[in-house]
Design a protein around this motif. Structure first.
Motif, PDB file in Angstrom:
ATOM      1  N   PRO A  81       0.822  -1.211   0.000  1.00 21.22           N
ATOM      2  CA  PRO A  81       0.000   0.000   0.000  1.00 21.22           C
ATOM      3  C   PRO A  81       0.858   1.264   0.000  1.00 21.22           C
ATOM      4  O   PRO A  81       2.007   1.261   0.439  1.00 21.22           O
ATOM      5  N   ASP A  82       0.265   2.345  -0.477  1.00 19.63           N
ATOM      6  CA  ASP A  82       0.898   3.655  -0.339  1.00 19.63           C
ATOM      7  C   ASP A  82       0.633   4.204   1.060  1.00 19.63           C
ATOM      8  O   ASP A  82       1.452   4.931   1.603  1.00 19.63           O
ATOM      9  N   ILE A  83      -0.520   3.861   1.612  1.00 19.68           N
ATOM     10  CA  ILE A  83      -0.865   4.259   2.978  1.00 19.68           C
ATOM     11  C   ILE A  83      -1.622   3.105   3.621  1.00 19.68           C
ATOM     12  O   ILE A  83      -2.432   2.447   2.975  1.00 19.68           O
ATOM     13  N   ARG A  84      -1.324   2.862   4.886  1.00 20.93           N
ATOM     14  CA  ARG A  84      -1.984   1.784   5.627  1.00 20.93           C
ATOM     15  C   ARG A  84      -2.444   2.338   6.966  1.00 20.93           C
ATOM     16  O   ARG A  84      -1.672   2.949   7.701  1.00 20.93           O
ATOM     17  N   PHE A  85      -3.727   2.119   7.245  1.00 18.93           N
ATOM     18  CA  PHE A  85      -4.311   2.422   8.547  1.00 18.93           C
ATOM     19  C   PHE A  85      -4.640   1.083   9.190  1.00 18.93           C
ATOM     20  O   PHE A  85      -5.199   0.206   8.535  1.00 18.93           O
ATOM     21  N   ALA A  86      -4.329   0.918  10.459  1.00 12.37           N
ATOM     22  CA  ALA A  86      -4.650  -0.329  11.148  1.00 12.37           C
ATOM     23  C   ALA A  86      -5.050  -0.028  12.586  1.00 12.37           C
ATOM     24  O   ALA A  86      -4.427   0.800  13.252  1.00 12.37           O
ATOM     25  N   VAL A 112      -2.471   2.649  13.816  1.00 12.42           N
ATOM     26  CA  VAL A 112      -1.203   2.626  13.102  1.00 12.42           C
ATOM     27  C   VAL A 112      -1.418   3.287  11.746  1.00 12.42           C
ATOM     28  O   VAL A 112      -2.376   2.949  11.031  1.00 12.42           O
ATOM     29  N   ILE A 113      -0.548   4.233  11.405  1.00 17.31           N
ATOM     30  CA  ILE A 113      -0.585   4.871  10.087  1.00 17.31           C
ATOM     31  C   ILE A 113       0.819   4.752   9.521  1.00 17.31           C
ATOM     32  O   ILE A 113       1.780   5.250  10.119  1.00 17.31           O
ATOM     33  N   GLU A 114       0.921   4.060   8.371  1.00 20.14           N
ATOM     34  CA  GLU A 114       2.223   3.832   7.756  1.00 20.14           C
ATOM     35  C   GLU A 114       2.153   4.194   6.279  1.00 20.14           C
ATOM     36  O   GLU A 114       1.154   3.922   5.619  1.00 20.14           O
ATOM     37  N   GLY A 115       3.222   4.795   5.781  1.00 20.30           N
ATOM     38  CA  GLY A 115       3.308   5.060   4.352  1.00 20.30           C
ATOM     39  C   GLY A 115       3.348   6.532   4.038  1.00 20.30           C
ATOM     40  O   GLY A 115       3.940   7.332   4.771  1.00 20.30           O
ATOM     41  N   ASP A 116       2.688   6.900   2.951  1.00 18.82           N
ATOM     42  CA  ASP A 116       2.689   8.257   2.416  1.00 18.82           C
ATOM     43  C   ASP A 116       1.961   9.196   3.374  1.00 18.82           C
ATOM     44  O   ASP A 116       0.734   9.215   3.441  1.00 18.82           O
TER      45      ASP A 116
END
Length: 142
Positions: A81-86, A112-116
């Motif tokens: 993913p370009d952005i991941r919310f978990a 959790v927020i990872e990426g762009d």
């Protein structure tokens, strides 16, 4: 009425994690497209472009994968993913019902927020600005 801090059983999460994510992602984008056509997701969403968004429901073992093709939301099969919310299902529900702010959950390490980062902020701000659908407003008012 606050959302209780319930978690799905770990055995269910292990089972769901083994299932293909495409059917759940397709159902999710169908709901997004329906909400957009009905005006609940006002505004343009083409800023997502060809980038991929993943939403992981941690305690359910579920990952929803989607993007936007410039006209509508589309399910994705991409793993990167370009952005991941978990977060947990309960925390996503708290965010939806506006019982918790995403920033608060992020700093408590429950979201959790990872990426762009820019894409993540655009999505978060767009979602924060949305008006709750009437059925959710009724739940919040209780």
């Amino acid at each position: 009425m606050p959302v209780p801090d319930l978690r799905f059983p770990a055995a269910l999460a292990r089972l769901v994690a083994r299932l293909p994510s495409r059917p759940a992602s397709q159902a999710f984008v169908t709901l997004l497209n329906l909400a957009h056509r009905q005006g609940s997701l006002a505004g343009e969403w083409d800023f997502i472009g060809n980038r991929q968004v993943h939403i992981g429901v941690l305690d359910l073992g579920l990952t929803l994968r989607f993007g936007h093709d410039g006209k509508r939301f589309v399910a994705s099969r991409q793993d990167a993913p370009d952005i991941r919310f978990a977060a947990s299902a309960a925390d996503f529900l708290r965010i939806t019902l506006r019982e918790e702010d995403p920033d608060t959950l992020f700093f408590q390490r429950r979201l959790v927020i990872e990426g762009d980062t820019e894409l993540g902020l655009q999505l978060k701000n767009r979602l924060d600005a949305l008006e709750l659908p009437r059925f959710l407003q009724n739940l919040v008012a209780r």
